[in-house]
Design an enzyme around this catalytic site. Sequence first.
Site, PDB file in Angstrom:
ATOM      1  N   SER A 124       7.339   8.826  16.259  1.00  0.00           N
ATOM      2  CA  SER A 124       7.676  10.236  16.474  1.00  0.00           C
ATOM      3  C   SER A 124       7.497  10.608  17.931  1.00  0.00           C
ATOM      4  O   SER A 124       6.660  10.034  18.638  1.00  0.00           O
ATOM      5  CB  SER A 124       6.747  11.106  15.614  1.00  0.00           C
ATOM      6  OG  SER A 124       6.804  12.460  15.996  1.00  0.00           O
ATOM      7  N   TYR A 148      -2.044  13.835  12.544  1.00  0.00           N
ATOM      8  CA  TYR A 148      -0.762  13.200  12.226  1.00  0.00           C
ATOM      9  C   TYR A 148      -0.234  12.425  13.438  1.00  0.00           C
ATOM     10  O   TYR A 148       0.163  11.265  13.341  1.00  0.00           O
ATOM     11  CB  TYR A 148       0.268  14.245  11.789  1.00  0.00           C
ATOM     12  CG  TYR A 148       1.686  13.743  11.836  1.00  0.00           C
ATOM     13  CD1 TYR A 148       2.170  12.868  10.860  1.00  0.00           C
ATOM     14  CD2 TYR A 148       2.545  14.117  12.872  1.00  0.00           C
ATOM     15  CE1 TYR A 148       3.475  12.382  10.917  1.00  0.00           C
ATOM     16  CE2 TYR A 148       3.849  13.634  12.933  1.00  0.00           C
ATOM     17  CZ  TYR A 148       4.307  12.778  11.957  1.00  0.00           C
ATOM     18  OH  TYR A 148       5.593  12.302  12.033  1.00  0.00           O
ATOM     19  N   LYS A 152       0.388   8.108  14.354  1.00  0.00           N
ATOM     20  CA  LYS A 152       1.559   7.439  14.935  1.00  0.00           C
ATOM     21  C   LYS A 152       1.156   6.625  16.161  1.00  0.00           C
ATOM     22  O   LYS A 152       1.594   5.475  16.334  1.00  0.00           O
ATOM     23  CB  LYS A 152       2.623   8.468  15.310  1.00  0.00           C
ATOM     24  CG  LYS A 152       3.238   9.195  14.125  1.00  0.00           C
ATOM     25  CD  LYS A 152       3.965   8.257  13.182  1.00  0.00           C
ATOM     26  CE  LYS A 152       4.722   9.008  12.097  1.00  0.00           C
ATOM     27  NZ  LYS A 152       5.349   8.102  11.100  1.00  0.00           N
TER      28      LYS A 152
END
Length: 337
Positions: A124, A148, A152
């Site tokens: 992302s 979050y 990643k």
Amino acid sequence: MRVLVSGGAGYIGSHTVVQLVAAGHDVTVVDSFANAKPSVVGRLEALTGKPLDVRSFDLTDRDKTEATFVDTPIDAVIHFAGFKAVGESVDKPLSYYENNLDTTMSLLRAMDRHGVRKLVFSSSATVYGAEPVVPMTEDAPTSATNPYGWTKVMNEQVLRDMAVADPTWRIALLRYFNPVGAHESGTIGEDPSDYPNNLMPFLAQVAVGRREKLSVFGDDYPTPDGTGVRDYIHVEDLAAGHVAALNRLGATDEPVSTWNLGTGRGTSVLELLHAFERAVGRELPYEIVDRRPGDIAASYADPRRAEADLGWKATRSIDDMCADTWRWQSNNPAGYP
């Protein structure tokens, strides 16, 4: 190739499954259905014209993950599975670290054991952190502003370390920006399980009458109209990028390749709102409210590396994205059954 698609019933995964089958690949979908509805499977089979191999389990279950590789000759993996709500990750950090890292570890162990060395990872643009230089390039330093995002960043590091230990790996890290839109049939699209975390599905729910109005978080950013600017990419272009990356892994000598998947064009909140109004054919109610903590003024990609290496380019316009989203939402006002 036989491609295992983790999270293949989710928003981006489902569109990628359709394109993989169209490109001649065989697909095995693994999904826990924590963020997806089982009814999507029948729609995917209708779109692809063939039955799909779908396994319903959580990849953190290492025994079931291992069993899938034992009974199915997997050639490559596209890994979408994971929790994905930024706000929820702040409230439930342990759940996010546990799930998003453990699914990757479980997959990697099974892949390693069975000699499967091709992996496309769903990363992302959030890995570019709180103060990115735009347009963002793949060589920029990585960091994160929420759990979050850190999952990643951490998963990317795990994958790079795997490739250092065994250079026969071929790994693609795909950093994508803001996926929107839906399949042109209007039968599959984005269906948030609860309160929409992203602008486009919220707009769609306002238009279909499920939400009263759009809240625009801040109009005092240093952008042309004061609202936040993002790089919106049609989910069909994004899915095509995954297929292109998978093909490239068979032709590269690089153990790890990193590609931005975006358009390189920034669109503000108000610009997207007005584009959606054009798709719907009427004005939509909105209000300006305070900035949301952690939001940045602008985020958009430099996609030139992907365009050069993959022969891929995002082609669909903002108006295309809005028209396809509205077709999906108006045909499915309550989402998937």
